[in-house]
Design a protein around this motif. Structure first.
Motif, PDB file in Angstrom:
ATOM      1  N   VAL A 190       0.828  -1.221   0.000  1.00  0.00           N
ATOM      2  CA  VAL A 190       0.000   0.000   0.000  1.00  0.00           C
ATOM      3  C   VAL A 190       0.855   1.260   0.000  1.00  0.00           C
ATOM      4  CG1 VAL A 190      -1.958  -1.139   1.068  1.00  0.00           C
ATOM      5  CG2 VAL A 190      -0.275   0.011   2.534  1.00  0.00           C
ATOM      6  N   GLY A 191       2.194   1.094  -0.049  1.00  0.00           N
ATOM      7  CA  GLY A 191       3.040   2.244  -0.295  1.00  0.00           C
ATOM      8  C   GLY A 191       3.995   2.668   0.796  1.00  0.00           C
ATOM      9  N   PHE A 192       4.009   1.969   1.935  1.00  0.00           N
ATOM     10  CA  PHE A 192       4.931   2.354   2.995  1.00  0.00           C
ATOM     11  C   PHE A 192       6.344   1.880   2.654  1.00  0.00           C
ATOM     12  CE2 PHE A 192       0.901   2.163   5.415  1.00  0.00           C
ATOM     13  CZ  PHE A 192       0.907   3.457   5.940  1.00  0.00           C
ATOM     14  N   ASP A 193       7.338   2.692   3.057  1.00  0.00           N
ATOM     15  CA  ASP A 193       8.714   2.251   2.851  1.00  0.00           C
ATOM     16  C   ASP A 193       9.063   1.157   3.860  1.00  0.00           C
ATOM     17  OD1 ASP A 193       9.779   3.441   5.361  1.00  0.00           O
ATOM     18  OD2 ASP A 193       9.481   5.371   4.352  1.00  0.00           O
ATOM     19  N   GLU A 194      10.209   0.513   3.663  1.00  0.00           N
ATOM     20  CA  GLU A 194      10.588  -0.644   4.471  1.00  0.00           C
ATOM     21  C   GLU A 194      10.644  -0.321   5.956  1.00  0.00           C
ATOM     22  OE1 GLU A 194      11.463  -4.573   5.159  1.00  0.00           O
ATOM     23  OE2 GLU A 194      11.061  -3.707   3.187  1.00  0.00           O
ATOM     24  N   ALA A 195      11.253   0.812   6.302  1.00  0.00           N
ATOM     25  CA  ALA A 195      11.405   1.170   7.713  1.00  0.00           C
ATOM     26  C   ALA A 195      10.058   1.407   8.378  1.00  0.00           C
ATOM     27  CB  ALA A 195      12.299   2.400   7.852  1.00  0.00           C
ATOM     28  N   THR A 196       9.182   2.117   7.677  1.00  0.00           N
ATOM     29  CA  THR A 196       7.869   2.403   8.246  1.00  0.00           C
ATOM     30  C   THR A 196       7.028   1.138   8.343  1.00  0.00           C
ATOM     31  OG1 THR A 196       7.957   4.621   7.291  1.00  0.00           O
ATOM     32  CG2 THR A 196       5.814   3.847   8.039  1.00  0.00           C
TER      33      THR A 196
END
Length: 267
Positions: free
Chosen positions: A187-193
């Motif tokens: 859904v678009g979150f980066d890896e860290a988030t």
């Protein structure tokens, strides 16, 4: 208490780390890898050994922490030196009757820890052979409780039962975490988030489950409003048979534990 670990792998290192917080224990570790011994000495003060001691004493505890496939040969080497010491095996599968034959001793405890022991959050199932005394039970519990909680099992088959729940259970949890992190990335979150969202969700949910008097089924139901977003997800999980697959997988894990035990415990 003097405790000698035979094998200095990850699980042994975790238990050594826990025990090292209690200076009344003397810890030795036997391993062929000198770098590993040096690290365990520097971090936890464990005395490194590269050769099997000539004799153990009845007052010490010997922890067998090698791979199951290596255990039979090790026990044959250890048997004439054991000196009646209490022996704890954390090797999967190998039954007490096999250990007793190979070691010539029935002063045995089997333990099934899990990988969260590496951060002091483990849980271990323990089974004691009939010859084990109350003092031995207390000593074994001290060793394994150094990395988390302990559950004593009345029957040896309980080791297979606990393997399929807590022994292998962290892998099931990590599998679900992987899936949720994939959804977060999709859904678009980066890896860290994605990692933060999922791990904090798991951490919070487990804390709530521990502290709430409600059963986990009720906690899940409380989030699942009729006709809402969570219900849509749970309906899909049920349609896909997620719960049934998890239970079936755990039973397959148990069956494999029993199978391995039968294979590896043969003379």
């Amino acid at each position: 208490m003097q405790i000698t670990f035979i094998g200095g792998g990850n699980m042994a290192a975790a238990i050594i780390a826990g025990l090292s917080k209690h200076p009344e224990h003397t810890i030795r570790v036997l391993d062929r890898n000198q770098d590993k011994l040096d690290r365990l000495n520097q971090q936890y003060g464990a005395q490194g050994l590269t050769a099997m001691p000539a004799q153990f004493s009845p007052q010490e505890v010997v922890v067998l922490a090698v791979k199951p496939q290596q255990l039979k040969a090790l026990c044959h080497d250890l048997a004439p030196r054991l000196g009646g010491a209490l022996t704890i095996s954390i090797a999967a599968g190998i039954r007490c009757d096999a250990l007793a034959r190979w070691l010539g001793s029935e002063r045995l405890v089997r333990a099934m820890p899990n990988t969260p022991s590496m951060v002091g959050k483990g849980i271990s199932g323990l089974f004691a052979a009939p010859a084990v005394s109350p003092a031995d039970l207390a000593a074994a519990e001290i060793v394994m409780a150094s990395v988390g909680s302990v559950v004593w099992l009345e029957r040896e088959v309980g080791i297979d039962d606990i393997t399929c729940v807590s022994g292998s259970g962290p892998a099931y949890v990590f599998y679900f975490i992987e899936s949720m992190m994939q959804a977060a990335r999709d859904v678009g979150f980066d890896e860290a988030t994605a990692r933060q969202l999922v791990l904090d969700t798991f951490d919070g949910a487990v804390t709530l489950a521990r502290q709430s008097p409600l059963p986990v089924e009720q906690l899940r139901s409380n989030v699942t409003s009729k006709g809402g977003t969570t219900e849509r997800a749970i309906v899909r999980f049920d349609q896909e048979g997620v719960k049934a697959a998890i239970v079936a997988g755990a039973m397959d894990c148990r069956a494999r534990s029993i199978e391995m035990g039968q294979q590896l415990s043969q003379d």
